[in-house]
Scaffold this motif. Structure first.
Motif, mmCIF file in Angstrom:
data_model
loop_
_atom_site.group_PDB
_atom_site.id
_atom_site.type_symbol
_atom_site.label_atom_id
_atom_site.label_comp_id
_atom_site.label_asym_id
_atom_site.label_seq_id
_atom_site.Cartn_x
_atom_site.Cartn_y
_atom_site.Cartn_z
ATOM 1 N N ARG A 117 0.859 -1.178 0.000
ATOM 2 C CA ARG A 117 0.000 0.000 0.000
ATOM 3 C C ARG A 117 0.896 1.230 0.000
ATOM 4 O O ARG A 117 1.893 1.272 0.713
ATOM 5 N N ASP A 156 -2.597 6.692 1.655
ATOM 6 C CA ASP A 156 -2.804 7.126 3.038
ATOM 7 C C ASP A 156 -2.762 5.888 3.920
ATOM 8 O O ASP A 156 -3.717 5.125 3.989
ATOM 9 N N ARG A 157 -1.665 5.704 4.611
ATOM 10 C CA ARG A 157 -1.497 4.499 5.430
ATOM 11 C C ARG A 157 -1.878 4.730 6.881
ATOM 12 O O ARG A 157 -1.636 3.884 7.736
ATOM 13 N N ARG A 159 -5.005 5.120 7.830
ATOM 14 C CA ARG A 159 -6.336 4.542 8.065
ATOM 15 C C ARG A 159 -6.657 3.513 6.988
ATOM 16 O O ARG A 159 -6.100 3.543 5.901
ATOM 17 N N SER A 190 -5.820 4.018 0.869
ATOM 18 C CA SER A 190 -4.512 3.468 1.247
ATOM 19 C C SER A 190 -3.725 3.010 0.012
ATOM 20 O O SER A 190 -2.582 2.598 0.129
ATOM 21 N N TRP A 225 0.809 -4.184 4.011
ATOM 22 C CA TRP A 225 1.021 -2.890 4.657
ATOM 23 C C TRP A 225 2.516 -2.757 4.901
ATOM 24 O O TRP A 225 3.144 -3.678 5.417
ATOM 25 N N ALA A 250 -0.728 -2.409 10.179
ATOM 26 C CA ALA A 250 -1.977 -1.831 9.669
ATOM 27 C C ALA A 250 -2.660 -1.003 10.746
ATOM 28 O O ALA A 250 -2.594 -1.336 11.929
#
Length: 163
Positions: A114, A117-118, A120, A125, A145, A149
């Motif tokens: 990902r 935007d990590r 949320r 993401s 992730w 996460a």
């Protein structure tokens, strides 16, 4: 089993670790890095537009291309060392998302991280290139992730008509 690991600055360690953990030891692993044309093309264009075309040896776009290639080589070397088993290193240049999708032809698995935007959970993401790859890859995906996460409380609420 043929596995492609998409090596991207900032997220590659998680992808390499996932490939090592979730693929058989005898799998053919390809470490893939793609350099986009955009930065070098902008430098070439700026040089041509501002300074003319009379001195190609001064074109900063060429220097940017060499720096990008050296950076990709260094990144692929670090990824190969972290993987700790035989692999093939591939560097491509072009539209990143299309080059990654093309590299999945004939593969049994693509490992990617990902990159949006990590902070949320949710569709944001994934950045635009990763979203394209997820939608178009010619093989199954392992989406990881790059760090732990976020919690379930960060998931967007359902639309009002689904509550």
């Amino acid at each position: 089993m043929a596995v492609v690991v998409w090596v991207v600055e900032g997220t590659w360690p998680a992808c390499v670790d996932a490939a090592r953990a979730h693929t058989p030891a005898g799998a053919e692993v390809v470490l893939l890095h793609v350099t986009g044309h955009d930065v070098a093309d902008a430098a070439h264009g700026a040089f041509a537009g501002l300074l003319g075309r009379g001195h190609p040896e001064r074109d900063p776009g060429t220097r940017v291309e060499h720096l990008a290639a050296a950076s990709a080589e260094s990144l692929l070397q670090a990824a190969a060392e972290r993987l700790g088993r035989p692999c093939t290193r591939v560097e491509r240049t072009g539209r990143v998302e299309r080059e990654v999708v093309a590299a999945t032809e004939g593969a049994d698995l693509l490992v990617l991280a990902r990159d949006g935007d990590r902070a949320r959970l949710g569709p944001h993401s994934l950045g635009p290139a990763s979203r394209f790859v997820v939608d178009h890859a010619a093989c199954p995906l392992l989406l990881v992730w790059p760090e732990p996460a976020p919690g379930l409380t960060t998931m967007p609420p359902p639309p009002p008509h689904h509550r």
